[in-house]
Write a protein that holds these residues in place. Structure first.
Motif, PDB file in Angstrom:
ATOM      1  N   ILE A 157       0.838  -1.198   0.000  1.00 39.82           N
ATOM      2  CA  ILE A 157       0.000   0.000   0.000  1.00 39.82           C
ATOM      3  C   ILE A 157       0.876   1.252   0.000  1.00 39.82           C
ATOM      4  O   ILE A 157       0.633   2.212  -0.751  1.00 39.82           O
ATOM      5  CB  ILE A 157      -0.960  -0.013   1.208  1.00 39.82           C
ATOM      6  CG1 ILE A 157      -2.002  -1.126   1.048  1.00 39.82           C
ATOM      7  CG2 ILE A 157      -1.650   1.344   1.369  1.00 39.82           C
ATOM      8  CD1 ILE A 157      -2.872  -1.346   2.278  1.00 39.82           C
ATOM      9  N   ILE A 167      -6.710   2.454  -3.920  1.00 33.83           N
ATOM     10  CA  ILE A 167      -5.980   1.205  -3.734  1.00 33.83           C
ATOM     11  C   ILE A 167      -6.988   0.142  -3.323  1.00 33.83           C
ATOM     12  O   ILE A 167      -7.653   0.266  -2.287  1.00 33.83           O
ATOM     13  CB  ILE A 167      -4.875   1.338  -2.667  1.00 33.83           C
ATOM     14  CG1 ILE A 167      -3.855   2.396  -3.104  1.00 33.83           C
ATOM     15  CG2 ILE A 167      -4.195  -0.004  -2.425  1.00 33.83           C
ATOM     16  CD1 ILE A 167      -2.817   2.726  -2.029  1.00 33.83           C
ATOM     17  N   ALA A 197      -5.531   2.017   1.962  1.00 36.29           N
ATOM     18  CA  ALA A 197      -6.427   1.335   1.032  1.00 36.29           C
ATOM     19  C   ALA A 197      -7.790   2.009   1.060  1.00 36.29           C
ATOM     20  O   ALA A 197      -8.203   2.566   2.083  1.00 36.29           O
ATOM     21  CB  ALA A 197      -6.561  -0.139   1.403  1.00 36.29           C
TER      22      ALA A 197
END
Length: 370
Positions: A157, A167, A197
């Motif tokens: 990430i 993401i 994310a």
């Protein structure tokens, strides 16, 4: 006009059907509204390779990939417990088959090194994708599957920071046949969103699980069975769904929608009829409440998962005992005394003393004509 990408995400895909039917014929029209289509490919695309020593080995001929193209899949997770059912050779054949058809595989590599995240750009929006799985995936022969290790995921990430608007992390995780993620899964999903994310796409349980809006991200703990035998390995509900998410520039997750499905006895998904559709949406909303509200304690989770977990593993041990004799019998005896099983026994006792859990108040039922 604000830039936007519509990502549709589906759960487990088998590619085998009864009566040689097209696995996606009844839902292709639902998928036309997507910009990107994701799914979890729960089969090896190979006719050669070393067969795994396990109860359920799933493999499909490479030619079956034409159905994935016809449905419009853009990328598929191959980080799961069936991608290596035919060993490294089968995995490499799967990767080559998908890539030759213009479909991006995520979560596995044709080298000993784990696959790094990939970035796709659509409608001016860049999205990073990465996939991981729990379980044993050790391979020899120059292939690897990404393990679900938090430090690796957070590092991946971080490597995408500043390069993407979004993401998306695909996780093959959890306990099969469970309708709730564990407290550990919930905590991990939250940490991954906190790490950067914006979308978690879960699978492996073969059941529909909670959808949670957390901070700036969206978590689908399990997308369930999309195109799979709804009666395998146990008599599960024939209900499924597609998740549709609008991803906007600047990392903004816009509206999301649950598109309810039913899966017939030929393993073919189709749109749910109106009443059934509302029932499926209501069910997902109901099982999502305790997750979002912090109500899934370890005690409650063991109550929920104990019956399916014990049944699944006992079935697996019975198969291995029939095939290999005494050693799996001894292994089963040890397993029955593990702390996890002891907690399941406690869960079974507590479960017997309270009202039926939500998933058992809605008995699975057949669609007319299936």
């Amino acid at each position: 006009m604000q830039k936007q990408v519509r990502l549709m995400a589906a759960g487990d895909i088998w590619l085998q059907t009864g009566r040689n039917r097209h696995p996606f014929r009844e839902v292709r029209h639902l998928l036309q509204d997507k910009d990107l289509l994701f799914g979890n490919l729960e089969t090896a695309l190979s006719e050669t390779g070393e067969r795994a020593q396990k109860h359920h080995v799933i493999a499909s001929p490479p030619e079956a990939a034409r159905y994935l193209v016809d449905a419009g899949f853009d990328l598929l997770s191959v980080a799961n417990n069936h991608s290596v059912d035919l060993g490294a050779e089968g995995l490499n054949n799967t990767l080559r088959t998908l890539e030759s058809r213009g479909i991006l595989p995520i979560g596995a590599s044709a080298s000993p090194n784990r696959q790094k995240p990939i970035i796709l750009e659509k409608n001016g929006i860049a999205i990073g994708f990465a996939g991981y799985t729990t379980g044993r995936t050790a391979l020899s022969g120059g292939a690897s599957v990404n393990r679900l290790i938090e430090e690796d995921i957070v590092a991946d990430i971080a490597s995408l920071a500043g390069k993407c608007d979004h993401i998306a992390v695909s996780l093959h995780w959890g306990t099969e046949m469970a309708y709730y993620p564990s407290p550990r899964q919930i905590d991990l999903a939250h940490r991954l969103i906190d790490a950067g994310a914006t979308l978690i796409l879960g699978h492996h349980s073969h059941t529909m699980q909670a959808i949670e809006c957390y901070h700036s991200g969206l978590i689908a703990y399990s997308l369930g069975m999309f195109q799979f035998d709804p009666n395998w390995p146990h008599n599960l509900s024939q209900e499924a769904f597609i998740l549709s998410v609008d991803l906007q520039e600047g990392g903004v997750v816009g509206k999301h929608e649950v598109i309810p499905l039913t899966v017939d006895d030929d393993f073919v998904p189709r749109p749910a009829e109106e009443i059934r559709s509302e029932e499926i949406r209501a069910f997902i909303a109901e099982i999502s409440k305790p997750v979002a509200g912090g109500g899934i304690t370890w005690a409650r989770w063991f109550e929920e998962i104990a019956p399916a977990y014990m049944t699944m593993n006992l079935e697996s041990y019975r198969y291995r005992i029939r095939e290999r004799g005494l050693l799996p019998l001894l292994e089963m005896g040890v397993w029955l005394c593990t702390p996890f099983c002891l907690k399941c026994y406690g869960g079974l006792i507590r479960r017997s003393l309270r009202p039926l859990p939500v998933q058992e108040r809605r008995a699975p039922r057949k669609d007319a004509g299936n």
